[in-house]
Design a protein around this motif. Structure first.
Motif, mmCIF file in Angstrom:
data_model
loop_
_atom_site.group_PDB
_atom_site.id
_atom_site.type_symbol
_atom_site.label_atom_id
_atom_site.label_comp_id
_atom_site.label_asym_id
_atom_site.label_seq_id
_atom_site.Cartn_x
_atom_site.Cartn_y
_atom_site.Cartn_z
ATOM 1 N N ASP A 70 0.848 -1.184 0.000
ATOM 2 C CA ASP A 70 0.000 0.000 0.000
ATOM 3 C C ASP A 70 0.893 1.247 0.000
ATOM 4 O O ASP A 70 2.123 1.152 -0.098
ATOM 5 N N ALA A 71 0.270 2.414 0.137
ATOM 6 C CA ALA A 71 1.025 3.663 0.050
ATOM 7 C C ALA A 71 2.092 3.764 1.137
ATOM 8 O O ALA A 71 3.233 4.169 0.870
ATOM 9 N N THR A 72 1.739 3.383 2.352
ATOM 10 C CA THR A 72 2.692 3.489 3.462
ATOM 11 C C THR A 72 3.889 2.574 3.264
ATOM 12 O O THR A 72 5.047 2.987 3.427
ATOM 13 N N ARG B 88 9.811 1.803 1.365
ATOM 14 C CA ARG B 88 10.853 1.273 0.468
ATOM 15 C C ARG B 88 11.566 2.407 -0.268
ATOM 16 O O ARG B 88 12.790 2.468 -0.293
ATOM 17 N N ILE B 89 10.763 3.287 -0.909
ATOM 18 C CA ILE B 89 11.284 4.493 -1.558
ATOM 19 C C ILE B 89 10.232 5.572 -1.358
ATOM 20 O O ILE B 89 9.066 5.377 -1.688
ATOM 21 N N ASP B 90 10.640 6.705 -0.840
ATOM 22 C CA ASP B 90 9.684 7.763 -0.497
ATOM 23 C C ASP B 90 9.349 8.584 -1.738
ATOM 24 O O ASP B 90 9.963 9.619 -2.020
ATOM 25 N N ILE B 91 8.359 8.119 -2.474
ATOM 26 C CA ILE B 91 7.950 8.730 -3.737
ATOM 27 C C ILE B 91 6.718 9.590 -3.491
ATOM 28 O O ILE B 91 5.737 9.138 -2.890
ATOM 29 N N ALA B 92 6.751 10.811 -3.965
ATOM 30 C CA ALA B 92 5.607 11.713 -3.791
ATOM 31 C C ALA B 92 4.377 11.136 -4.485
ATOM 32 O O ALA B 92 4.458 10.617 -5.598
ATOM 33 N N LEU C 160 11.616 13.668 -12.628
ATOM 34 C CA LEU C 160 12.433 13.335 -11.460
ATOM 35 C C LEU C 160 12.011 14.150 -10.249
ATOM 36 O O LEU C 160 11.815 13.607 -9.149
ATOM 37 N N PHE C 161 11.843 15.459 -10.436
ATOM 38 C CA PHE C 161 11.502 16.321 -9.312
ATOM 39 C C PHE C 161 10.072 16.082 -8.828
ATOM 40 O O PHE C 161 9.775 16.296 -7.643
ATOM 41 N N SER C 162 9.181 15.632 -9.716
ATOM 42 C CA SER C 162 7.824 15.319 -9.269
ATOM 43 C C SER C 162 7.808 14.048 -8.425
ATOM 44 O O SER C 162 7.025 13.941 -7.475
ATOM 45 N N PHE C 163 8.657 13.106 -8.745
ATOM 46 C CA PHE C 163 8.785 11.903 -7.921
ATOM 47 C C PHE C 163 9.445 12.221 -6.588
ATOM 48 O O PHE C 163 9.040 11.697 -5.543
ATOM 49 N N PHE C 164 10.457 13.085 -6.631
ATOM 50 C CA PHE C 164 11.258 13.375 -5.443
ATOM 51 C C PHE C 164 11.421 14.894 -5.288
ATOM 52 O O PHE C 164 12.446 15.462 -5.692
ATOM 53 N N PRO C 165 10.420 15.578 -4.741
ATOM 54 C CA PRO C 165 10.501 17.042 -4.611
ATOM 55 C C PRO C 165 11.732 17.526 -3.853
ATOM 56 O O PRO C 165 12.220 18.632 -4.114
#
Length: 460
Positions: free
Chosen positions: A162-164, A169-173, A331-336
């Motif tokens: 799930d989202a959490t 695993r990887i903190d994706i926005a 890239l920046f949208s995935f990882f602000p």
């Protein structure tokens, strides 16, 4: 300043590559038992396994530039178990046949890692698996269907998060879910190709670089410097196939582009929770792929301008500035937290796409002509399975590999120009528009536009 082109970031960071003298070109007519056209993964793996299994076999590889110049030295470094066309093979040959193909791909990931270790190839391999992430409700619906399909094809060690759990695993926005498989590893693709070429030479394979092949015919490969004659001629040219005489419409050379960041501080990596070099992909229609490199960067790729008119290919990997900008924004949208991070390198390359989007391996015993490819972006591991399969076919052996459903699969040719160019441009415009619609609407279902594009393209 971003270095654009120069073949790839992998070429720039393999310190020995730019200074290594090329292998000598062909200088006269020659003979062999097997001549292989193409010094990328497919050609090198085929040569490696042929020579290892039959040491007396005379195997020659002809490469137009240098080993690893094409997709093998420019890809995203995804050694994973995906294979193009599995669902179609299930429809044509039955679920069990396609399941055997999938199991072979699962095993192939381990095979590549084991051979690299055996041959002392330091390709920066790290087995952290693959995380496919959803960031919209529609993507989540596709993700769950994808996950269920992978389980149905025997991948019982796959995990649904799930989202959490995903962001742990990887903190994706905006992540709303993910599917993770252990059947994947990060690699430095050019180091694998160059190490494999050296391993082939240790076995006695003859490699001629700077030797473009202009024509392949039964029992001969023609170059400007001479003709190599052999009972078996194997075409292993993937995205460069269209440049060969008579092959203009066989496989479409699809462009894919990449960027890579400057090294990222360890404190930022901790913020991203990206600790295990897990490969990262998504469920968008115009999908992305990324890895954490061995020296602490993010390399991320996507389609950009998907196709050049007339099946043209680039020379040095240079990509369009607009593509660099779009990948940077992605890239920046995935990882602000990375917003403003320097992009040091950008490049592009081509991959082979058959009209039905199915990877194939083929040998015509009557003419001695064989080929493998059409990997549609999943070639790092698939090329190894293809190489082992071509070995068995050439040696005339009936094995589990030669019985797989992708063997001797034939497909119709691509449409002539300008229909080919118009069609590809329209399809990817539709996919990008569908992604925007799904992001804006938050609908849990795939847009009709994307479903129509899938049907027209032949992807499903």
């Amino acid at each position: 300043m971003t270095i654009n082109g120069g073949i790839s970031f992998w070429y720039a960071t393999d310190r020995t590559a730019p200074t290594t003298p090329p292998r000598p070109p062909l200088t006269a007519d020659a003979t062999a038992d097997v001549v292989i056209v193409g010094g990328g993964y497919t050609g090198l793996w085929t040569a490696y396994y042929l020579k290892a299994s039959a040491p007396d076999l005379r195997v020659t590889v002809l490469e137009q530039k240098f080993c690893g110049y094409g997709a093998s030295g420019r890809n995203g470094g995804w050694l994973y178990n995906g294979i193009a066309g599995r669902d179609r093979y299930a429809a044509l040959h039955g679920h069990q046949a396609a399941q055997r193909l999938q199991q072979a791909m699962n095993d192939t990931v381990t095979e590549v890692i084991d051979v690299a270790a055996k041959e002392g190839i330091d390709a920066e391999i790290h087995r952290g698996g693959v995380l496919e992430v959803a960031r919209t409700p529609a993507q989540l619906t596709r993700l769950k269907a994808f996950h269920a399909a992978e389980l149905a094809f025997g991948e019982t060690d796959r995990e649904l998060h799930d989202a959490t759990a995903t962001r742990a695993r990887i903190d994706i926005a905006d992540a709303v879910g993910s599917s993770w498989t252990p059947h994947g590893a990060r690699i430095h693709p050019l180091k694998l190709a160059r190490g494999l070429a050296a391993a082939c030479e240790r076995l006695g394979v003859v490699i001629h670089e700077s030797t473009p092949v202009t024509e392949i015919a039964p029992r001969k490969a023609v170059t400007p410097y001479g003709t190599v004659r052999a009972p078996y001629v194997l075409r292993c040219t993937e995205g460069f196939t269209a440049a060969l005489k008579g092959q203009k419409r066989s496989w479409l050379p699809m462009n894919s582009s990449m960027i890579v960041t400057a090294p990222i501080p360890e404190s930022t990596w901790q913020q991203l929770s990206w600790s295990d070099s897990t490969l990262l992909g998504d469920m968008a229609h115009a999908y992305m792929y990324a890895q954490r490199t061995a020296d602490g960067r993010i390399a991320i790729g996507g389609r950009g301008v998907p196709y050049r008119f007339g099946s043209r290919t680039d020379n040095d990997g240079r990509t369009q500035p607009a593509t660099i900008d779009s990948l940077r924004e992605l890239l920046f949208s995935f990882f602000p937290v990375l917003t403003g991070t320097e992009i040091t390198h950008a490049w592009s390359g081509v991959l082979g796409v058959p009209r039905d989007w199915c990877a194939t391996v083929t040998l015509d015993a009557g003419t001695g002509l064989g080929w493998a490819g059409g990997y549609v972006g999943s070639g790092v591991a698939t090329a190894n399975l293809a190489g082992r399969t071509l070995r068995d076919l050439v040696l005339g052996e009936t094995t589990e590999l030669t019985a797989l459903p992708w063997v001797n699969h034939r497909v119709r040719r691509w449409e002539p120009e300008p229909f080919r160019w118009l069609g590809v441009q329209a399809l990817y415009a539709a996919y990008r528009r569908a992604d925007r619609q799904e992001t804006a609407s938050h609908t849990p279902t795939t847009t009709p536009l994307a479903r129509l594009a899938d049907r027209i393209s032949g992807r499903h």
